[in-house]
Write a protein that holds these residues in place. Structure first.
Motif, PDB file in Angstrom:
ATOM      1  N   ALA A 148       0.799   4.093  -2.934  1.00  0.00           N
ATOM      2  CA  ALA A 148       0.587   5.508  -2.629  1.00  0.00           C
ATOM      3  C   ALA A 148       1.751   6.356  -3.139  1.00  0.00           C
ATOM      4  O   ALA A 148       1.540   7.432  -3.710  1.00  0.00           O
ATOM      5  N   GLU A 172       0.837  -1.206   0.000  1.00  0.00           N
ATOM      6  CA  GLU A 172       0.000   0.000   0.000  1.00  0.00           C
ATOM      7  C   GLU A 172       0.872   1.256   0.000  1.00  0.00           C
ATOM      8  O   GLU A 172       0.571   2.227  -0.693  1.00  0.00           O
ATOM      9  N   ARG A 188       1.566   9.343  -5.910  1.00  0.00           N
ATOM     10  CA  ARG A 188       2.083  10.697  -5.680  1.00  0.00           C
ATOM     11  C   ARG A 188       3.095  11.095  -6.744  1.00  0.00           C
ATOM     12  O   ARG A 188       3.124  12.230  -7.193  1.00  0.00           O
TER      13      ARG A 188
END
Length: 88
Positions: free
Chosen positions: A70, A66, A74
């Protein structure tokens, strides 16, 4: 007076890659090698292992995946992919 022992901190490693019959693990930012046969059956790159027991830690593995998802989001946010088809 009795001494209370501190709970032992778990030492985790991430399976970075497999080279022939050798597993390359990342432990505290360093590469450590182990025989692939010493790892649990089904271990794959990106898995997190408990070094004390050499068992897979599915919760830590999912948390790491995860974090990577993420970070990837980004990094690509607001950027358009280059034109054309290509493989990395």
């Amino acid at each position: 007076m009795t001494k209370r022992s501190k709970p032992k901190a778990q030492v985790h490693a991430t399976l970075d890659r497999i080279e022939d019959d050798v597993a390359v693990l990342i432990v505290d930012g360093r590469e450590v090698t182990r025989p692939l046969a010493s790892l649990p059956s089904g271990a794959r790159e990106g898995d997190v292992l408990d070094l004390e027991t050499l068992t897979l830690n599915p919760e830590a593995t999912e948390a790491l995946r995860e974090q990577v998802r993420a970070a990837r989001e980004r990094a690509t946010k607001g950027k358009t992919p280059p034109p054309g088809d290509f493989d990395l």
